[in-house]
Design a protein around this motif. Structure first.
Motif, mmCIF file in Angstrom:
data_model
loop_
_atom_site.group_PDB
_atom_site.id
_atom_site.type_symbol
_atom_site.label_atom_id
_atom_site.label_comp_id
_atom_site.label_asym_id
_atom_site.label_seq_id
_atom_site.Cartn_x
_atom_site.Cartn_y
_atom_site.Cartn_z
ATOM 1 N N ARG A 21 11.712 -48.267 119.909
ATOM 2 C CA ARG A 21 11.221 -49.147 120.968
ATOM 3 C C ARG A 21 10.380 -50.281 120.383
ATOM 4 O O ARG A 21 10.508 -51.435 120.793
ATOM 5 C CB ARG A 21 10.391 -48.346 121.973
ATOM 6 N N ASN A 22 9.540 -49.954 119.419
ATOM 7 C CA ASN A 22 8.690 -50.971 118.795
ATOM 8 C C ASN A 22 9.501 -52.051 118.103
ATOM 9 O O ASN A 22 9.042 -53.194 117.975
ATOM 10 C CB ASN A 22 7.741 -50.328 117.773
ATOM 11 N N ALA A 23 10.708 -51.709 117.662
ATOM 12 C CA ALA A 23 11.539 -52.649 116.909
ATOM 13 C C ALA A 23 12.389 -53.565 117.800
ATOM 14 O O ALA A 23 13.062 -54.471 117.300
ATOM 15 C CB ALA A 23 12.454 -51.870 115.961
ATOM 16 N N LEU A 24 12.361 -53.355 119.108
ATOM 17 C CA LEU A 24 13.186 -54.180 119.997
ATOM 18 C C LEU A 24 12.718 -55.632 119.957
ATOM 19 O O LEU A 24 11.519 -55.908 119.976
ATOM 20 C CB LEU A 24 13.119 -53.651 121.439
ATOM 21 N N PRO A 25 13.662 -56.579 119.929
ATOM 22 C CA PRO A 25 13.283 -57.993 119.851
ATOM 23 C C PRO A 25 12.625 -58.493 121.142
ATOM 24 O O PRO A 25 12.898 -57.999 122.233
ATOM 25 C CB PRO A 25 14.604 -58.719 119.597
ATOM 26 N N GLU A 26 11.762 -59.484 120.987
ATOM 27 C CA GLU A 26 11.000 -59.999 122.127
ATOM 28 C C GLU A 26 11.914 -60.561 123.212
ATOM 29 O O GLU A 26 11.632 -60.410 124.398
ATOM 30 C CB GLU A 26 10.019 -61.072 121.651
ATOM 31 N N TRP A 56 0.403 -50.727 134.273
ATOM 32 C CA TRP A 56 0.175 -51.882 133.414
ATOM 33 C C TRP A 56 0.696 -51.492 132.044
ATOM 34 O O TRP A 56 0.243 -50.490 131.487
ATOM 35 C CB TRP A 56 -1.315 -52.204 133.360
ATOM 36 N N PRO A 57 1.662 -52.202 131.479
ATOM 37 C CA PRO A 57 2.277 -51.743 130.223
ATOM 38 C C PRO A 57 1.304 -51.774 129.048
ATOM 39 O O PRO A 57 0.436 -52.647 128.964
ATOM 40 C CB PRO A 57 3.425 -52.735 130.012
ATOM 41 N N ILE A 58 1.467 -50.793 128.176
ATOM 42 C CA ILE A 58 0.698 -50.745 126.930
ATOM 43 C C ILE A 58 1.683 -50.714 125.768
ATOM 44 O O ILE A 58 2.856 -50.367 125.924
ATOM 45 C CB ILE A 58 -0.246 -49.521 126.872
ATOM 46 N N ARG A 59 1.189 -51.109 124.618
ATOM 47 C CA ARG A 59 1.980 -51.117 123.386
ATOM 48 C C ARG A 59 3.305 -51.828 123.635
ATOM 49 O O ARG A 59 3.328 -52.941 124.134
ATOM 50 C CB ARG A 59 2.166 -49.696 122.854
ATOM 51 N N SER A 60 4.418 -51.157 123.338
ATOM 52 C CA SER A 60 5.722 -51.818 123.456
ATOM 53 C C SER A 60 6.494 -51.378 124.703
ATOM 54 O O SER A 60 7.715 -51.492 124.758
ATOM 55 C CB SER A 60 6.554 -51.523 122.198
ATOM 56 N N GLU A 61 5.787 -50.881 125.724
ATOM 57 C CA GLU A 61 6.459 -50.431 126.948
ATOM 58 C C GLU A 61 7.174 -51.575 127.648
ATOM 59 O O GLU A 61 6.746 -52.731 127.589
ATOM 60 C CB GLU A 61 5.443 -49.830 127.930
ATOM 61 N N ILE A 62 8.237 -51.225 128.357
ATOM 62 C CA ILE A 62 8.902 -52.188 129.220
ATOM 63 C C ILE A 62 7.886 -52.655 130.275
ATOM 64 O O ILE A 62 7.004 -51.889 130.669
ATOM 65 C CB ILE A 62 10.154 -51.549 129.873
ATOM 66 N N ASP A 63 7.993 -53.906 130.710
ATOM 67 C CA ASP A 63 7.004 -54.476 131.625
ATOM 68 C C ASP A 63 7.496 -54.375 133.070
ATOM 69 O O ASP A 63 8.412 -55.097 133.470
ATOM 70 C CB ASP A 63 6.753 -55.939 131.260
ATOM 71 N N PRO A 64 6.877 -53.480 133.876
ATOM 72 C CA PRO A 64 7.318 -53.338 135.258
ATOM 73 C C PRO A 64 6.629 -54.304 136.224
ATOM 74 O O PRO A 64 6.891 -54.277 137.415
ATOM 75 C CB PRO A 64 6.907 -51.898 135.590
ATOM 76 N N ARG A 65 5.735 -55.162 135.713
ATOM 77 C CA ARG A 65 4.935 -55.989 136.624
ATOM 78 C C ARG A 65 5.761 -56.968 137.454
ATOM 79 O O ARG A 65 5.477 -57.123 138.653
ATOM 80 C CB ARG A 65 3.821 -56.698 135.846
ATOM 81 N N PRO A 66 6.802 -57.619 136.903
ATOM 82 C CA PRO A 66 7.617 -58.467 137.781
ATOM 83 C C PRO A 66 8.260 -57.679 138.929
ATOM 84 O O PRO A 66 8.318 -58.160 140.059
ATOM 85 C CB PRO A 66 8.669 -59.055 136.832
ATOM 86 N N LEU A 67 8.722 -56.449 138.649
ATOM 87 C CA LEU A 67 9.277 -55.598 139.707
ATOM 88 C C LEU A 67 8.187 -55.246 140.717
ATOM 89 O O LEU A 67 8.416 -55.300 141.934
ATOM 90 C CB LEU A 67 9.879 -54.329 139.107
ATOM 91 N N MET A 68 7.010 -54.905 140.245
ATOM 92 C CA MET A 68 5.915 -54.563 141.145
ATOM 93 C C MET A 68 5.561 -55.743 142.044
ATOM 94 O O MET A 68 5.336 -55.575 143.246
ATOM 95 C CB MET A 68 4.691 -54.116 140.330
ATOM 96 N N GLN A 69 5.535 -56.945 141.465
ATOM 97 C CA GLN A 69 5.239 -58.142 142.271
ATOM 98 C C GLN A 69 6.285 -58.326 143.363
ATOM 99 O O GLN A 69 5.957 -58.645 144.506
ATOM 100 C CB GLN A 69 5.175 -59.379 141.378
#
Length: 196
Positions: A21-26, A56-69
Motif C-alpha cells: 500500500r505504501n508503494a502505490l503511486p500518488e 480521517w485517513p492516516i499514513r497511506s490509507e485510501i482517502d474516504p473524505r470526498p465520499l464522506m462529503q
C-alpha cells in the motif's frame, strides 16, 4: 490454527500488505478517492438521514473524505471515531467545515464536546481484507470492540471496509471476536462479502 500462530500470521500479512500500500503511486491514490464515490453510489443506496461513520485517513490509507462529503451533501449525518482510552472509541458527529482536533492514532475529528452518535453505516479502514469479508486492522481491536458494543445495544450497522485493491489477500483466518464486513469498497469496485 493456534492463537499465537494466528497472531503471527496476521502480523506477517499486515506487514506485507502495508508495504504494498505504501508503494502505490500518488496518481493512483488521488484517482482512487474519486473512484470509490462512483463505486459506492452504483452499489449501495442508503436510507435518508442515515448516520455514516467515516475516518480521517492516516499514513497511506485510501482517502474516504470526498465520499464522506458527497454523503453529507445527500443529507447523511457524518461521524468519525475518537479514541478515549486503550480499549475504547466513540463516534462523534461532524460536518465538513467544523474545527477538528487530534483524536488519537494520528486521526482528526471533532472535540470532546461534540455529540456522540451510533452509526448506521460504518466505513472502516483496514490493513488487509479477503473476499469473505474478513479484515486485518492495525492490531489494536478498536473497531471489533466498538461493533460488539453496538451489537449489545441491538444496533447492527452495515460494515464497509474501505481500501485499495492492492490490500486484498486470498484468505484471512478469523478469531471468534472478529466481525466480518458486509462489503469492501475499493478503487476497482464494490465487493459484496461472501462468507466461506
Amino acid at each position: 490454527m493456534h492463537i499465537d500462530d494466528l497472531k503471527t500470521s496476521k502480523a506477517e500479512i499486515r506487514k506485507s500488505v502495508l508495504q504494498a500500500r505504501n508503494a502505490l503511486p500518488e496518481a493512483l491514490r488521488n484517482a482512487a478517492a474519486q473512484s470509490i464515490i462512483r463505486n459506492f453510489s452504483s452499489g449501495i443506496t442508503l436510507p435518508k438521514k442515515s448516520c455514516v461513520s467515516g475516518f480521517w485517513p492516516i499514513r497511506s490509507e485510501i482517502d474516504p473524505r470526498p465520499l464522506m462529503q458527497q454523503l453529507e451533501v445527500q443529507g447523511m449525518t457524518l461521524c468519525v471515531p475518537a479514541i478515549l482510552d486503550a480499549q475504547t472509541i466513540e463516534f462523534r458527529a461532524m460536518s465538513f467545515g467544523d474545527a477538528l482536533v487530534e483524536t488519537g492514532f494520528g486521526t482528526m475529528g471533532p472535540p470532546a464536546d461534540a455529540p456522540v452518535v451510533d452509526p448506521d453505516i460504518m466505513l472502516i479502514p483496514l490493513a488487509a481484507f479477503d473476499c469473505a469479508g474478513n479484515r486485518i486492522g492495525y492490531g489494536a481491536g478498536y473497531y471489533d470492540r466498538a461493533i460488539a458494543a453496538l451489537h449489545q445495544k441491538n444496533k447492527h450497522p452495515l460494515l464497509i471496509g474501505v481500501a485499495f485493491d492492492a490490500q486484498r489477500v486470498d484468505h484471512i483466518a478469523h478469531e471468534p471476536h472478529d466481525v466480518a464486513l458486509n462489503y469492501i469498497l475499493t478503487e476497482t469496485g464494490l465487493i459484496a462479502a461472501s462468507p466461506v
